[in-house]
Design a protein around this motif. Structure first.
Motif, short mmCIF file in Angstrom:
data_model
loop_
_atom_site.label_atom_id
_atom_site.label_comp_id
_atom_site.label_asym_id
_atom_site.label_seq_id
_atom_site.Cartn_x
_atom_site.Cartn_y
_atom_site.Cartn_z
N SER A 39 28.96 40.03 46.39
CA SER A 39 28.82 41.12 45.27
C SER A 39 29.80 42.17 45.67
O SER A 39 30.20 42.89 44.81
N SER A 40 29.97 42.68 46.93
CA SER A 40 30.74 43.84 47.36
C SER A 40 32.20 43.37 47.75
O SER A 40 32.92 44.29 48.14
N ILE A 41 32.55 42.23 47.40
CA ILE A 41 33.91 41.75 48.01
C ILE A 41 34.92 41.95 46.77
O ILE A 41 34.53 41.18 45.73
N SER A 42 35.78 42.74 46.84
CA SER A 42 36.82 42.79 45.83
C SER A 42 37.65 41.83 45.51
O SER A 42 38.19 41.13 46.54
N GLY A 43 38.05 41.23 44.48
CA GLY A 43 38.67 40.18 44.25
C GLY A 43 38.06 38.62 43.91
O GLY A 43 38.57 37.69 43.59
N VAL A 44 36.85 38.64 44.01
CA VAL A 44 36.02 37.51 43.54
C VAL A 44 35.86 37.49 41.95
O VAL A 44 35.45 38.24 41.37
N VAL A 45 36.11 36.58 41.20
CA VAL A 45 36.38 36.26 39.78
C VAL A 45 35.47 35.31 39.15
O VAL A 45 35.45 35.02 38.06
N GLY A 46 34.77 34.57 40.20
CA GLY A 46 34.01 33.45 39.82
C GLY A 46 33.17 32.92 40.78
O GLY A 46 33.56 32.72 41.66
N ILE A 47 31.81 32.53 40.30
CA ILE A 47 31.03 32.05 41.36
C ILE A 47 30.43 30.67 40.35
O ILE A 47 29.78 30.98 39.49
N GLY A 48 30.36 29.47 41.09
CA GLY A 48 29.75 28.57 40.24
C GLY A 48 29.20 27.37 41.07
O GLY A 48 29.52 27.51 42.40
N VAL A 49 28.78 26.44 40.46
CA VAL A 49 28.21 24.99 41.27
C VAL A 49 29.22 23.86 40.65
O VAL A 49 29.79 23.86 39.59
N ALA A 50 29.79 23.12 41.66
CA ALA A 50 30.83 22.15 41.45
C ALA A 50 30.46 20.70 42.23
O ALA A 50 29.77 20.99 43.38
N PRO A 51 30.98 19.74 41.60
CA PRO A 51 30.87 18.47 42.36
C PRO A 51 31.62 18.60 43.51
O PRO A 51 32.60 19.10 43.70
N GLU A 52 31.06 17.81 44.71
CA GLU A 52 31.59 17.84 46.16
C GLU A 52 32.36 16.58 46.30
O GLU A 52 31.89 15.62 46.49
N PHE A 53 33.87 16.75 45.83
CA PHE A 53 34.64 15.57 45.66
C PHE A 53 35.15 15.44 47.10
O PHE A 53 36.06 16.09 47.39
N THR A 54 34.47 14.68 47.76
CA THR A 54 35.02 14.28 49.29
C THR A 54 36.03 13.17 49.63
O THR A 54 36.69 12.93 50.51
#
Length: 114
Positions: A19-34
């Motif tokens: 939350s305090s890091i400037s430049g973060v524009v998105g947070i989400g859950v994503a499939p782990e394509f390994t």
């Protein structure tokens, strides 16, 4: 490898951590394509894979229609948290893991209205 429920639960902790890091524009859950998408892999009901190519790129499989994220598991059903940032300098400030869920960081362009 985290389940979808574990990744969703860990998302709040990640949100607090960045939350305090400037430049973060998105947070989400994503499939782990390994591994690469397997053309033989079953697709969600009512969805077809379509082969497309882009100039200078290898052919890839893409979903031909939108599906709910719950219907699209990652490789072996795994899920990760994803953080989108606009500044590559902040990548090292993002934790690699929250509550035993891996965090993937992607550097993207600035988010703007179209």
């Amino acid at each position: 490898m985290a389940t979808l429920d574990e990744a969703r639960a860990a998302k709040q902790g990640l949100r607090a951590a960045v939350s305090s890091i400037s430049g973060v524009v998105g947070i989400g859950v994503a499939p782990e394509f390994t591994s690469p998408v397997d053309p033989e892999r079953p697709t969600p009901r009512g969805t077809a894979l379509q082969r497309v190519s882009a100039p200078g790129a290898a052919r890839v499989n893409v979903l031909a229609q939108q599906v709910a994220v719950d219907d699209l598991p990652g490789a072996d059903g795994g899920w990760v948290l994803q953080v989108n940032v606009v500044d590559p300098a902040v990548v090292d400030k993002i934790p690699e893991e929250i509550a035993d869920v891996s965090v993937r960081v992607r550097v993207v362009g600035a988010v703007r209205a179209g």
